[in-house]
Design a protein around this motif. Structure first.
Motif, short mmCIF file in Angstrom:
data_model
loop_
_atom_site.label_atom_id
_atom_site.label_comp_id
_atom_site.label_asym_id
_atom_site.label_seq_id
_atom_site.Cartn_x
_atom_site.Cartn_y
_atom_site.Cartn_z
N LEU A 40 58.25 -40.60 -0.67
CA LEU A 40 58.74 -41.61 0.10
C LEU A 40 60.23 -41.59 0.44
CD1 LEU A 40 57.87 -44.02 1.87
CD2 LEU A 40 58.08 -45.45 -0.24
N MET A 41 61.02 -41.38 -0.92
CA MET A 41 62.25 -41.58 -0.97
C MET A 41 62.89 -40.53 -0.91
SD MET A 41 62.60 -45.04 -1.10
CE MET A 41 64.51 -44.88 -1.54
N PHE A 42 62.57 -39.29 -0.56
CA PHE A 42 63.10 -38.04 -0.59
C PHE A 42 64.42 -38.11 0.43
CE2 PHE A 42 63.79 -33.66 0.23
CZ PHE A 42 63.46 -32.79 -1.14
N VAL A 43 64.09 -38.32 1.78
CA VAL A 43 64.89 -38.08 2.86
C VAL A 43 66.13 -39.10 2.52
CG1 VAL A 43 65.31 -38.18 5.21
CG2 VAL A 43 63.63 -37.07 4.36
N PRO A 44 65.92 -40.38 2.21
CA PRO A 44 67.00 -41.47 2.17
C PRO A 44 67.90 -41.04 0.85
CG PRO A 44 64.85 -42.60 2.60
CD PRO A 44 64.56 -41.12 2.09
N LEU A 56 59.44 -29.11 -2.44
CA LEU A 56 59.42 -30.24 -3.24
C LEU A 56 58.61 -31.37 -2.59
CD1 LEU A 56 63.33 -30.05 -3.89
CD2 LEU A 56 61.37 -29.85 -5.49
N LEU A 57 58.21 -31.65 -1.54
CA LEU A 57 57.70 -32.69 -0.95
C LEU A 57 56.10 -32.38 -1.20
CD1 LEU A 57 59.31 -33.47 2.56
CD2 LEU A 57 59.21 -35.00 0.49
N ALA A 58 55.75 -31.06 -1.25
CA ALA A 58 54.38 -30.76 -1.46
C ALA A 58 54.21 -30.90 -2.95
CB ALA A 58 54.21 -29.32 -1.30
#
Length: 499
Positions: free
Chosen positions: A246-250, A291-293
């Motif tokens: 959830l926080m990866f992009v921000p 990393l998201l996976a």
């Protein structure tokens, strides 16, 4: 067809800006050294020192390099926070130097190289991990070195660079097992964009052999102990995976610095226009997808984003010059640097850290430990018969802090079932006296009998040491104030703990 400007800039190299970069790293060294005492040890730093005092080829949650460096640093420079953090300072300075060299490989001139060193030294991520020793500190430098060696391989086609890549990979694997993710992302990107001929050489096998030889003792230790680091990594994904995604992009934007977003975007564009180096641009989204996976932490990909920032400094300078936007960028960069300094270095008063902890909770983990151990000592003094009594903590931070400061308070060696402390042994069977419980325990309260609260320590700082009202109560330990709690229990509790 003639070369594009990007290709020509990447193929040729300007002289290294030794003077300007040298001034930057000298200032960086001075600032990090002066502030290295800061709030004090981080909980993880206590743990690295404790692990370094029990050198092994592996631990439950990490390979041996960072504990070994912690032992070396404290032996040479003193068993203090500034002494330990000499390693972190040197790693941060080396990272700024390597990325300036990498910017040169990407076509940066004198100014571009110097500014690359500046933005590296002032980025929030680099400041955080250069101030305190961690596995991430060394990982940041290793990834930067791998980026430099890979750029030389792709530009020159000289297979001998595989030997350097293999050596750097071996060092990285002795520190943290994230390096394969970078290599995977780069390999897939090169297969897609080229030049694929860099794989068609026996030097690749030689480099792989060097990396395997370096990490072989760790692999043997892991196999003999049931691959605990694999289990540990799986636990991170299971426990924090949803939040990480959830926080990866921000956090990709926040951790490095929002002011640098246009720079690393310019780096992606510049490298994409340079066929031999195009794989760097593609490797970043590939790594992010992996990393998201896996549910990996957002900061895992930041070293690669730093490489793209190094590539983007020169085109960003050229763009600002053409559009006369330098003044506005300087204002934005100044504000970004100020925020990064406040987040990464101990310059904000401890009691005013609330807003800072929202972006860097590690600041809070450095505060209050001497007082915490004093509180445990107050509880220990209430134990009537100390010969067979035990201090037992709920986590590695508490145990290693007591181990570090405890001798001055006549505290015994602590025990814990957390992380590698579980491997370092339960109390001997003869230790069947009173147990001083420290912290909040997830296991049922019935594991301890006759439990009563005898001391509480609270610094008012939000961190991992905030405990529920009763130290014997079951349930998870929430984040919040630094509150160390100690209780005296009946002898019956020890048998249950040691069982």
């Amino acid at each position: 067809m003639g070369e594009t400007a990007s290709e020509t800039a990447a193929r040729t190299r300007a002289p290294f800006a030794a003077g300007g970069v040298g001034i930057v790293v000298l200032v960086q060294t001075a600032v990090l050294t002066v502030l290295s005492g800061g709030y004090g040890f981080h909980r993880d730093e206590f743990y690295y020192v404790a692990a370094g005092n029990r050198l092994a080829w592996g631990y439950v949650d990490q390979p041996p390099l960072t504990p070994a460096l912690a032992r070396l640093a404290t032996s040479l420079f003193g068993d203090t926070a500034p002494g330990l953090r000499v390693v972190a300072t040197l790693a941060g300075v080396a990272t700024a130097l390597v990325l300036a060299l990498l910017a040169r490989e990407f076509g940066a001139g004198y100014a571009g190289q110097v500014i690359t060193a500046v933005v590296t030294a002032l980025s929030g991520y680099v400041l955080v991990v250069s101030h305190m020793l961690s596995t991430t500190t060394i990982d940041m430098l290793v990834w930067s070195v791998l980026g430099l060696f890979t750029a030389r391989l792709l530009k020159t086609g000289d297979g001998r660079w595989w030997l350097a890549i293999g050596a750097a990979t071996g060092v990285g694997l002795l520190n943290k097992w994230l390096v394969p993710l970078l290599l995977l992302a780069l390999a897939v990107a090169v297969c897609i964009t080229g030049p694929r001929k860099v794989f068609r050489t026996w030097w690749l096998a030689a480099g792989a052999a060097i990396a395997l030889a370096a990490v072989a003792p760790v692999l043997v230790w892991e196999a003999r102990n049931g691959w605990p680091m694999v289990t540990f990594a799986g636990g991170i994904s299971e426990n924090d995976g949803a939040e990480n995604r959830l926080m990866f992009v921000p956090l990709q934007i926040a951790y490095l610095s929002p002011a640098l977003v246009p720079v690393w975007i310019a780096g992606i564009v510049r490298l994409w226009k340079t066929p031999r180096l195009r794989s760097f641009s593609l490797a970043y989204p590939i790594l992010c997808v992996v990393l998201l996976a896996l549910g990996g932490k957002p900061y895992y990909s930041l070293p690669l984003l730093m490489l793209l920032t190094a590539a983007g400094v020169q085109p960003a300078l050229e763009w600002f010059a053409r559009h006369r936007a330098r003044r506005w960028w300087l204002v934005a960069a100044g504000l970004g640097a100020a925020v990064s300094l406040a987040i990464g270095l101990p310059i904000v008063p401890a009691q005013a850290l609330g807003p800072v902890l929202a972006l860097n909770k590690e600041q809070g983990e450095q505060i209050g430990w001497p007082g915490f151990v004093t509180t445990v000592s107050d509880a220990w003094r209430q134990v009537p018969e100390k010969a067979n009594a035990v201090v037992f903590t709920s986590n590695y931070g508490e145990a290693s802090a007591i181990e570090h400061y405890g001798a001055a308070h006549d505290l015994p060696a602590p025990y814990s079932g957390h992380m590698s402390y579980a491997d370092w042994g339960p109390p001997p069977d003869r230790m069947d006296g009173t147990v001083v419980l420290v912290g909040a325990f997830d296991r049922p309260a019935r594991a301890f009998t006759g439990c009563r609260e005898v001391a509480v320590q609270d610094t008012g700082i939000d961190n991992d040491e905030r405990a529920p009202p009763s130290p014997c109560a079951p349930g998870p330990r929430p984040l919040g104030r630094h509150s160390g709690r100690a209780s005296a229990t009946s002898p019956d509790a020890l048998g249950r703990v040691a069982a």
